[in-house]
Design a protein around this motif. Structure first.
Motif, short mmCIF file in Angstrom:
data_model
loop_
_atom_site.label_atom_id
_atom_site.label_comp_id
_atom_site.label_asym_id
_atom_site.label_seq_id
_atom_site.Cartn_x
_atom_site.Cartn_y
_atom_site.Cartn_z
N ALA A 24 -9.89 64.21 23.65
CA ALA A 24 -10.58 63.05 23.46
C ALA A 24 -10.47 62.68 21.65
O ALA A 24 -10.48 61.47 21.64
N CYS A 25 -10.20 63.58 20.89
CA CYS A 25 -10.05 63.30 19.72
C CYS A 25 -8.94 63.65 19.03
O CYS A 25 -8.47 63.62 17.89
N SER A 26 -7.76 63.97 19.90
CA SER A 26 -6.52 64.49 19.44
C SER A 26 -5.34 64.12 20.15
O SER A 26 -5.35 64.26 21.62
N THR A 27 -4.17 63.72 19.70
CA THR A 27 -3.22 63.31 20.55
C THR A 27 -1.83 63.57 19.90
O THR A 27 -1.70 64.27 18.60
N ILE A 167 -12.36 41.25 28.65
CA ILE A 167 -11.88 42.47 27.63
C ILE A 167 -12.98 42.58 26.58
O ILE A 167 -13.04 41.45 25.64
N TYR A 168 -13.46 43.53 26.05
CA TYR A 168 -14.37 43.81 24.93
C TYR A 168 -14.00 45.02 24.11
O TYR A 168 -14.82 45.11 23.07
N MET A 169 -12.70 45.60 24.46
CA MET A 169 -12.20 46.45 23.53
C MET A 169 -10.65 46.64 23.61
O MET A 169 -10.17 46.26 24.44
N VAL A 170 -10.17 47.24 22.32
CA VAL A 170 -8.71 47.53 22.22
C VAL A 170 -8.73 48.99 22.43
O VAL A 170 -9.23 49.78 21.66
N PRO A 171 -8.32 49.46 23.78
CA PRO A 171 -8.27 50.87 24.14
C PRO A 171 -7.18 51.63 23.51
O PRO A 171 -6.27 51.10 22.97
N GLN A 172 -7.43 52.97 23.43
CA GLN A 172 -6.40 53.94 22.86
C GLN A 172 -5.13 53.65 23.71
O GLN A 172 -5.27 52.89 24.68
N SER A 341 -7.82 63.61 34.00
CA SER A 341 -7.60 63.15 32.70
C SER A 341 -8.47 61.95 32.19
O SER A 341 -9.00 61.22 33.07
N ASN A 342 -8.30 61.64 30.84
CA ASN A 342 -9.55 60.36 30.48
C ASN A 342 -8.53 59.15 30.83
O ASN A 342 -7.58 58.89 30.63
N PRO A 343 -9.52 58.03 30.94
CA PRO A 343 -8.76 56.76 30.95
C PRO A 343 -8.80 56.45 29.61
O PRO A 343 -8.95 56.96 28.60
N PHE A 344 -8.05 55.33 29.23
CA PHE A 344 -7.64 54.49 27.97
C PHE A 344 -8.78 54.32 27.26
O PHE A 344 -8.94 54.33 26.16
N ILE A 345 -9.69 53.81 28.08
CA ILE A 345 -11.02 53.43 27.32
C ILE A 345 -12.11 54.66 27.02
O ILE A 345 -13.08 54.28 26.68
N ASN A 346 -11.45 55.81 26.96
CA ASN A 346 -12.25 56.82 26.59
C ASN A 346 -12.45 56.95 25.10
O ASN A 346 -13.32 57.46 24.42
N ASN A 347 -11.66 56.14 24.42
CA ASN A 347 -11.80 55.90 22.84
C ASN A 347 -11.22 54.38 22.72
O ASN A 347 -10.17 54.07 23.14
#
Length: 518
Positions: A24-27, A167-172, A341-347
């Protein structure tokens, strides 16, 4: 990573996404090495894409976590580039981990003055979107003010970000895992001839041993009130909304949602937490403790820490430099359990509904994500001082990185395909992620489900209060689950009185179309 794309199948919808990531915090992906900084120039009246930026703007941005020592120095460099490119600067404030769950909703309720804010499935995205806390981001707005983001973002990410079609977010823009693992002091494990950890019981034995024999250490600060390692991952469950006790089994395609507090598994978990706390694994003030657990682990005050892979790999990398004799070891205690795995809206990043500078805010997000130099500054600090690039897709932390931990200052909201791997732990990173990819990662129809709580807002608020008042003491093992006044039965009774069954029914009603049910 923008120029080098790997494609990974998401599965159910036969959708393809860019990159393969870790936590969640590293790519991780391939990133171009940033060019040397150009000298800041006076801002022109318009940017290269013809947008008027003649008026200088200060963007107030809210991030999560603790402000590191070198933050002002690094963001001073960021702001030189921001001013040069879009005639704007970032004024950043932080919500500490120990207080963000209370303060994040309050800053919207009080209509505080800010422009940009980190948002995520686990950090009130759906709740604030349905309360009109975030500005709606239209396709035209994104195309005009964040064109690179619009071009590079997978379409499925925009679909995931929609609440009631908006839409209310720019996802990762990456693919990631946030499976929770534990880190321990391997030197202490070896000192007491304890085996390497394979199960949660092994972990408990380690913590009990430290509590008994190492009086200068705290074995752990305490488990999270929504614990992954000991409850969610072992049972192959997944949250719908992390703050609510509703889940489903990731290996069950029927997707029936349920209140996990009303299960034998939770009763066993509560019993185990109480026994572990009594053994001294964490103190009775765990709920009120606002200590940064990873920092306490790095400072040698804790003998173990639980978090996601990216955070713990960064922690291990730093500790290998400062205290190589401590022999940090990382373990996945749910190694054979299936997970999503995480969705794009996880961050992601959202714009406050009250922002007067949304245009410049979107322009700033575009730069944070896709300008290589700005991106690397916000993730790794100043080149040559806090880190050195290693090829196109890795970096080496330097001793000064302790003052600006790599990816440790909440740049996850603009995770893109620029993320680098820490070269000192790259092999371990790949070992974990490749194994997860091959053996435990599954897909589920509800993995991209976003709950709209507008019909049950009162019940959600009431259940959240019950989770705080009656749930946290059980999650932290501070009360006996059989206690008549504070135990498991009264907890579940209070949840039902607050409306948990109505929430589950509404969630199921919204989920049914995704699983082919009417």
């Amino acid at each position: 990573m923008v120029k080098s794309k790997k494609f990974a199948k998401l599965g159910l919808a036969s959708l393809f996404v860019m990159g393969t990531v870790l936590t969640a915090c590293s790519t991780k992906e391939t990133a171009p090495t940033p060019a040397a900084s150009a000298a800041p120039q006076a801002s022109a009246s318009a940017t290269s894409n013809g947008l008027d930026t003649s008026k200088e703007v200060k963007l107030k941005m809210v991030l999560l976590g603790s402000k590191p020592k070198a933050f002002d120095e690094v963001y001073g460099e960021v702001n030189k580039l921001m001013k040069q490119k879009i005639n704007a600067t970032l004024d950043v404030s932080f919500l500490d981990w120990g207080e963000y769950q209370q303060k994040y909703p309050l800053m919207f309720a009080a209509n505080e003055d800010f422009d940009l804010v980190f948002s995520a499935t686990w950090s009130y995205y759906a709740q604030q979107a349905t309360k009109n806390g975030f500005m709606e981001l239209t396709e035209d707005m994104i195309k005009k003010f964040a064109p690179k983001t619009w071009a590079e973002e997978p379409k499925v990410a925009w679909e995931q970000a929609k609440i009631n079609g908006k839409i209310y977010m720019v996802p990762q823009n990456n693919f990631e895992y946030s499976y929770h693992i534990v880190g321990i002091r391997g030197d202490l494990r070896q000192k007491y001839n304890l085996p390497e950890l394979k199960t949660y019981d092994d972990y408990v034995t380690y913590m009990k041993t430290i509590a008994e024999k190492e009086k200068d250490f705290k074995p752990s600060i305490g488990v999270s009130e929504f614990n992954a390692v000991e409850l969610i991952q072992p049972n192959e469950w997944n949250f719908v909304v992390p703050q609510l006790p509703v889940t489903y089994k990731v290996t069950d395609p029927s997707s029936k949602l349920f209140n996990y507090v009303d299960t034998p598994e939770f009763a066993e978990f509560a019993k185990k937490m109480n026994e572990t706390q009594k053994a001294g694994a964490w103190s009775r003030d765990a709920i009120a403790n606002k200590v940064d657990k990873t920092q306490a682990f790095k400072d040698g005050k804790l003998a173990s820490v639980e978090w996601n892979l990216g955070t713990l790999l960064r922690t291990k990398s730093e500790m290998q430099t400062t205290h190589p004799d401590w022999k940090v070891e990382l373990y996945d205690l749910s190694a054979d359990k299936k997970r999503l795995s995480n969705p794009f809206i996880n961050n992601g990043m959202s714009i406050h509904a009250g922002s007067k500078n949304y245009e410049r805010g979107l322009m700033a997000i575009d730069l944070l994500r896709y300008d290589p130099e700005i991106h690397d500054l916000t993730n790794y600090g100043i080149k040559g001082k806090h880190y050195e690039p290693v090829g196109n897709d890795q970096f080496k932390p330097l001793p000064a990185s302790a003052d600006f931990p790599p990816s440790g200052t909440d740049p996850w909201g603009w995770n893109s395909l620029h993320e680098r791997l820490d070269s000192t732990v790259a092999a371990e990173t790949q070992k974990f992620t490749e194994n997860w990819k091959k053996t435990v990662t599954v897909n589920h129809p509800l993995e991209t489900f976003t709950f709209d709580d507008s019909k049950v807002k009162n019940e959600v608020a009431a259940v959240s209060n019950v989770m705080d008042t009656y749930g946290k003491p059980l999650f932290y093992g501070l009360v006996d689950p059989n206690d008549a006044a504070h135990g498991l039965k009264i907890f579940n009774d209070k949840l039902k009185q607050a409306g948990i069954d109505k929430i589950v029914a509404e969630m199921q009603n919204q989920a049914n179309p995704l699983i082919g049910k009417k």
